[in-house]
Enzyme design. Structure first.
Site, mmCIF file in Angstrom:
data_model
loop_
_atom_site.group_PDB
_atom_site.id
_atom_site.type_symbol
_atom_site.label_atom_id
_atom_site.label_comp_id
_atom_site.label_asym_id
_atom_site.label_seq_id
_atom_site.Cartn_x
_atom_site.Cartn_y
_atom_site.Cartn_z
ATOM 1 C CG HIS A 117 -0.414 0.032 2.542
ATOM 2 N ND1 HIS A 117 -0.164 1.204 3.220
ATOM 3 C CD2 HIS A 117 -0.049 -0.960 3.398
ATOM 4 C CE1 HIS A 117 0.314 0.931 4.423
ATOM 5 N NE2 HIS A 117 0.407 -0.369 4.557
ATOM 6 C CG ASP A 127 -2.550 4.180 2.965
ATOM 7 O OD1 ASP A 127 -2.157 3.090 2.513
ATOM 8 O OD2 ASP A 127 -3.332 4.265 3.939
ATOM 9 C CG ASP A 165 3.023 0.506 7.632
ATOM 10 O OD1 ASP A 165 2.606 -0.005 6.595
ATOM 11 O OD2 ASP A 165 2.356 0.570 8.682
ATOM 12 C CD GLU A 167 -2.822 -1.450 5.889
ATOM 13 O OE1 GLU A 167 -2.819 -2.469 6.578
ATOM 14 O OE2 GLU A 167 -2.349 -0.370 6.305
ATOM 15 C CD GLU A 168 -1.135 2.459 7.782
ATOM 16 O OE1 GLU A 168 -1.756 2.155 8.820
ATOM 17 O OE2 GLU A 168 0.000 2.034 7.510
ATOM 18 C CG ASP A 190 1.697 -3.691 5.033
ATOM 19 O OD1 ASP A 190 2.520 -2.814 5.365
ATOM 20 O OD2 ASP A 190 0.473 -3.589 5.221
ATOM 21 C CG HIS A 226 1.600 3.466 12.244
ATOM 22 N ND1 HIS A 226 0.308 3.038 12.477
ATOM 23 C CD2 HIS A 226 1.973 2.854 11.102
ATOM 24 C CE1 HIS A 226 -0.052 2.201 11.516
ATOM 25 N NE2 HIS A 226 0.948 2.067 10.672
HETATM 26 ZN ZN LIG Z 1 1.140 -1.258 6.377
#
Ligand SMILES: [Zn+2]
Length: 410
Positions: A79, A81, A142, A176-177, A199, A381
């Protein structure tokens, strides 16, 4: 391969692709379009075929088969994003060559330091080339590390036609997030037998089980009266809500559980005398226990309805995703191949149930069984997010090895 990975990765992370759950569009943000279009161009440049981007931003491409054998088509997904928890604007990646195992000064001026005292796993990266943030943003490993590794694996296979492989499909996806990742993913157009998301986190991670997930929203209505004349009339919705919450098993909460243990998680509690809202998520790997957890909430709510009136206690229960293990276990050979690929590269596979979901949790139920493999990143994150380039090489090699083994076993 090292410089190629660094170059790709740093160019991707500089595009701000934070997703936005308040947006109705797909992708939810403009920045994701920017990166998705960059990836379309790059896929064409490296020589991929059937490169497409649809109206929802899903990018797909094909590496055609170069073998006579009848090999199942496999897919790889990542992903584009980044998380909503922390800013992804002006990411300024820092490269730490030959990491000495000590403190890393992420930002001298702001005194942001990443130390092995706080992050003991750093010690395992001694001698590696690391990519970190400058202490003011997340990194976006990520999942731009996954994008980088898939792209680099494809470029490698195109340059090495002597490596025999079946048809490979790749996809880069938005959002995805914010849990929407595969919502609009066209599984039929992807035409893969099974796939892997790239991922995961640290070296060796291989995941094929996720939670079953539901949300529960409970609304409690009360009656507000001037406290001076409230006797026998006032109904305080917050007190009913507290009472209701106390009926749930206190130990079955995220802060008291791990491994295969499920939980009820009170996400928010907002109220006044008149109206209180409780937001829960319910999680369990085991389907029966997951169902039983939902029944427990229903029973508690029904009991309170009996006491306070059925109009005054409302429950909205919604399933979010299911354990992908149920769809992957019947085709366990796809996990075995990933495991074998890692072992042949001297990587120790770490197979653990995910205490969450991935795009694979949804894709597997859409007919595309999709386990998840590591990217090499850690501390996702936030500002301490980092990735080892050495392990990015290993992730790229794992992708290549999975493709090789799938051909050899066909
Ligand atoms: Zn991820």
């Amino acid at each position: 391969m090292k410089n190629e990975l660094i170059e790709r990765f740093t160019s991707y992370v500089k595009v701000d692709t934070q997703s936005d759950e308040n947006s109705e569009t797909c992708p939810s943000t403009e920045g994701q379009w920017t990166l998705l279009h960059m990836l379309v161009d790059e896929l064409k440049t490296i020589g991929m075929e059937e490169v497409t981007i649809d109206e929802n931003g899903y990018v797909m491409a094909t590496l055609p088969s170069n073998t006579e054998k009848d090999v199942p088509t496999i897919g790889f997904l990542a992903h584009v994003d980044t998380a909503t928890d922390f800013t992804g604007t002006n990411v300024n990646p820092q490269i730490v060559e030959n990491y000495d195992g000590g403190e890393i000064k992420l930002n001298e001026a702001l005194k942001v330091v990443m130390s092995p005292t706080d992050f003991p796993s750093l010690k395992e990266y001694k001698g590696h080339t690391l990519i970190t943030t400058d202490g003011t943003t997340l990194l976006g490993a990520d999942n731009k590390a996954g994008v980088t590794e898939i792209m680099t694996a494809m470029a490698y296979l195109i340059k090495h036609p002597e490596i025999k492989h079946g048809k490979v499909r790749v996809a880069f996806t938005p959002d995805e997030e914010i849990g929407r990742g595969p919502h609009k993913f066209d599984v039929a157009a992807f035409q893969a037998n099974h796939a892997y998301t790239v991922d995961g986190g640290p070296l060796g991670e291989l995941e094929y089980e996720s939670f079953n997930a539901a949300s529960a929203k409970i609304t409690v209505k009360g009656t507000n009266i001037h406290p001076g004349s409230a006797k026998d009339k006032m109904v305080n919705s917050m007190k009913i809500a507290m009472d209701l919450h106390s009926k749930l098993p206190a130990q079955e909460a995220p802060e008291h559980t791990d491994g295969y243990e499920g939980f009820y998680h009170l996400l928010s509690f907002n109220g006044d005398v008149e109206l209180t809202k409780l937001n829960y998520i319910i999680r369990d790997h085991n389907k029966e226990i997951f169902q039983a957890r939902k029944t427990t909430i229903e029973n508690i709510v029904n009991e309170f309805k009996g006491q306070y009136g059925s109009d005054n206690i409302l429950l909205e229960l919604n399933d979010q995703y299911y354990n992908m293990g149920e769809k992957i276990k019947p085709v366990m050979e796809i996990v075995d191949i990933a495991q074998e690929a890692m072992e042949s590269l001297d990587i120790k596979p770490i197979i653990k149930p995910i205490r969450g979901g991935t795009d694979g949790s949804q894709l597997s139920y859409m007919g595309l069984p999709t386990p998840n493999i590591f990217t090499g990143g850690e501390n996702f994150h936030g500002k301490y997010e980092f990735i080892s380039v050495d392990n990015m090489i290993k992730a790229t090699q794992t992708v290549i090895e999975i493709i090789k083994l799938t051909e050899q076993k066909a």
